[in-house]
Design a protein around this motif. Structure first.
Motif, PDB file in Angstrom:
ATOM      1  N   GLY A 198      -4.255   5.772  -2.903  1.00 55.85           N
ATOM      2  CA  GLY A 198      -3.311   4.650  -3.029  1.00 55.85           C
ATOM      3  C   GLY A 198      -3.092   3.933  -1.705  1.00 55.85           C
ATOM      4  O   GLY A 198      -3.082   2.701  -1.639  1.00 55.85           O
ATOM      5  N   GLU A 228       3.493  -0.610  -9.083  1.00 52.41           N
ATOM      6  CA  GLU A 228       4.341  -0.172  -7.952  1.00 52.41           C
ATOM      7  C   GLU A 228       5.667  -0.941  -7.950  1.00 52.41           C
ATOM      8  O   GLU A 228       5.739  -2.061  -8.456  1.00 52.41           O
ATOM      9  CB  GLU A 228       3.564  -0.291  -6.630  1.00 52.41           C
ATOM     10  N   VAL A 251      -4.937   5.029  -9.576  1.00 53.60           N
ATOM     11  CA  VAL A 251      -4.893   3.972  -8.557  1.00 53.60           C
ATOM     12  C   VAL A 251      -4.817   2.595  -9.235  1.00 53.60           C
ATOM     13  O   VAL A 251      -4.058   1.720  -8.814  1.00 53.60           O
ATOM     14  CB  VAL A 251      -6.105   4.075  -7.610  1.00 53.60           C
ATOM     15  N   ALA A 271      -1.204   2.343 -10.475  1.00 55.46           N
ATOM     16  CA  ALA A 271      -0.203   2.316  -9.399  1.00 55.46           C
ATOM     17  C   ALA A 271      -0.207   0.946  -8.722  1.00 55.46           C
ATOM     18  O   ALA A 271       0.851   0.413  -8.365  1.00 55.46           O
ATOM     19  CB  ALA A 271      -0.492   3.422  -8.391  1.00 55.46           C
ATOM     20  N   ASP A 272      -1.393   0.361  -8.576  1.00 51.52           N
ATOM     21  CA  ASP A 272      -1.517  -0.970  -7.978  1.00 51.52           C
ATOM     22  C   ASP A 272      -0.797  -2.019  -8.834  1.00 51.52           C
ATOM     23  O   ASP A 272      -0.193  -2.963  -8.326  1.00 51.52           O
ATOM     24  CB  ASP A 272      -3.011  -1.296  -7.856  1.00 51.52           C
ATOM     25  N   HIS A 313      -6.339   1.774  -0.741  1.00 52.33           N
ATOM     26  CA  HIS A 313      -7.062   0.979  -1.744  1.00 52.33           C
ATOM     27  C   HIS A 313      -7.278  -0.478  -1.306  1.00 52.33           C
ATOM     28  O   HIS A 313      -8.269  -1.091  -1.664  1.00 52.33           O
ATOM     29  CB  HIS A 313      -6.347   1.035  -3.108  1.00 52.33           C
ATOM     30  N   TYR A 324       3.699   5.360  -5.996  1.00 53.70           N
ATOM     31  CA  TYR A 324       3.549   5.337  -7.464  1.00 53.70           C
ATOM     32  C   TYR A 324       2.375   6.217  -7.890  1.00 53.70           C
ATOM     33  O   TYR A 324       2.413   6.863  -8.943  1.00 53.70           O
ATOM     34  CB  TYR A 324       3.374   3.902  -7.971  1.00 53.70           C
ATOM     35  N   ALA A 325       1.340   6.264  -7.047  1.00 60.90           N
ATOM     36  CA  ALA A 325       0.179   7.112  -7.364  1.00 60.90           C
ATOM     37  C   ALA A 325       0.572   8.587  -7.354  1.00 60.90           C
ATOM     38  O   ALA A 325       0.093   9.376  -8.184  1.00 60.90           O
ATOM     39  CB  ALA A 325      -0.947   6.840  -6.365  1.00 60.90           C
ATOM     40  N   VAL A 339       2.160   1.631  -3.489  1.00 59.29           N
ATOM     41  CA  VAL A 339       1.097   2.119  -4.382  1.00 59.29           C
ATOM     42  C   VAL A 339       0.895   3.619  -4.159  1.00 59.29           C
ATOM     43  O   VAL A 339       0.732   4.391  -5.120  1.00 59.29           O
ATOM     44  CB  VAL A 339      -0.228   1.344  -4.152  1.00 59.29           C
ATOM     45  N   LYS A 340       0.920   4.041  -2.903  1.00 57.33           N
ATOM     46  CA  LYS A 340       0.831   5.469  -2.582  1.00 57.33           C
ATOM     47  C   LYS A 340       1.923   6.240  -3.327  1.00 57.33           C
ATOM     48  O   LYS A 340       1.652   7.260  -3.979  1.00 57.33           O
ATOM     49  CB  LYS A 340       0.985   5.663  -1.068  1.00 57.33           C
ATOM     50  N   CYS A 347       0.835  -1.215   0.000  1.00 60.12           N
ATOM     51  CA  CYS A 347       0.000   0.000   0.000  1.00 60.12           C
ATOM     52  C   CYS A 347       0.868   1.263   0.000  1.00 60.12           C
ATOM     53  O   CYS A 347       0.542   2.244  -0.682  1.00 60.12           O
ATOM     54  CB  CYS A 347      -0.941  -0.001   1.203  1.00 60.12           C
ATOM     55  N   HIS A 370     -10.607  -0.396  -8.543  1.00 62.05           N
ATOM     56  CA  HIS A 370      -9.162  -0.607  -8.711  1.00 62.05           C
ATOM     57  C   HIS A 370      -8.818  -2.025  -9.155  1.00 62.05           C
ATOM     58  O   HIS A 370      -7.723  -2.259  -9.657  1.00 62.05           O
ATOM     59  CB  HIS A 370      -8.384  -0.215  -7.442  1.00 62.05           C
TER      60      HIS A 370
END
Lengths: 194, 194
Positions: free
Chosen positions: A52, A136, A129, A132-133, A55, A33-34, A30-31, A27, A114
């Motif tokens: 992110g 990442e 999102v 990014a998921d 999610h 990359y978002a 992902v944050k 997570c 997502h």
């Protein structure tokens, strides 16, 4: 009302408490990359970071929590025929709203979609999102570098790349496919072929 | 009423007159492969031969013939958004009935569904035509030998193999996919996973 940055700080501990360390680290990635994709695509990086981070908030909840939430929120009963892989987005968004107090509809919609993506009317935040998921920096699957390269050039092309790869992979494995994954794919296929 | 063998003899010249030589030869090979699969699966080989011979009867008809037939037979108007690749089965079955005088509903249904397949309620004859079209001895694509081997062991597993390969290939290419191809696939995926 709290800013996105304030909300991010406020909920991080709650997100961590719900997840294994491995998934919490996912997570956080992902944050990150978002944020990168938000900066590239004119979206508030704090909003993207918050979306992110949260999610996968519901990804490790027990089945009975999802089934109860489907009833409580009067969601499509067909959802009960699916699994956590689908529920943690579609149903998880309600848990994020109720338990984390996040009520930005764009963030909640991005969480809902997502896993499956959406057609071409998808919001930019939802695209961010979704990608990014998938991209990442902890991800390591054949094609992830190509996915990152394409998405840096065009967020929309990135979304279509992921949908192509995912539908093709699931079909090659003979897996049952959630119909929205197919309709999302086909809407983008139509968009890019016309 | 004419036997299947009599009908086969009667319509062969008409089928040939509608098609390029390459496609007519394909139809003859589908006929032969359909006979083989019929013998393996308890279906009348003459019925399978006739269905195999005529399955692509309409494949080279002009667009306007299909559009007129869609109106004349009050078929789903959404069909007009698709192409000959879909029409030659779904609409072609009406031409086969009207022009070749074949009115066996099982044969016509097999023609309707020979491009997209169907879910698990598919008739054995429809499975045979679907697989014979895919596996006839002129076919040479990666996986065709595996498809022949699987289908010799189990017609149902062969149908699922083709649907997996086709859906996976189309998605990997980013092609717009006819929704019935997806629903056919998913119904078999559910069948084999449960």
């Amino acid at each position: 009302m709290a800013t996105y940055a304030q909300q991010l700080k406020a909920v991080e501990g709650q997100v961590q408490s719900q997840l294994s360390d491995g998934r919490f680290q996912h997570c956080l990635r992902v944050k990150d990359y978002a944020i990168r994709l938000a900066q590239q695509n004119g979206v508030d990086p704090d909003q993207a970071a918050l979306a992110g981070l949260v999610h996968d908030y519901a990804k490790e909840r027990p089945t009975e929590d999802f089934l109860a939430a489907i009833d409580r929120h009067h969601l499509d009963p067909d959802l009960k025929n699916w699994s956590r892989a689908i529920w943690h987005g579609v149903v998880g968004a309600y848990m994020i709203k109720d338990e984390l107090g996040i009520d930005d509809p764009t963030i909640l919609d991005a969480v809902v979609n997502h896993t499956t993506g959406e057609g071409v009317t998808m919001s930019t935040l939802a695209k961010i999102v979704f990608m990014a998921d998938y991209l990442e920096l902890g991800r390591d699957f054949p094609g992830v570098e190509e996915g990152r390269r394409i998405t840096d050039q065009s967020l929309d092309q990135g979304v279509f790349y992921q949908l192509k790869e995912t539908l093709s992979f699931l079909a090659s494995q003979g897996k049952l496919i959630y119909p929205k994954t197919f309709t999302s794919y086909n809407d983008w296929a139509k968009h890019f072929s016309s």
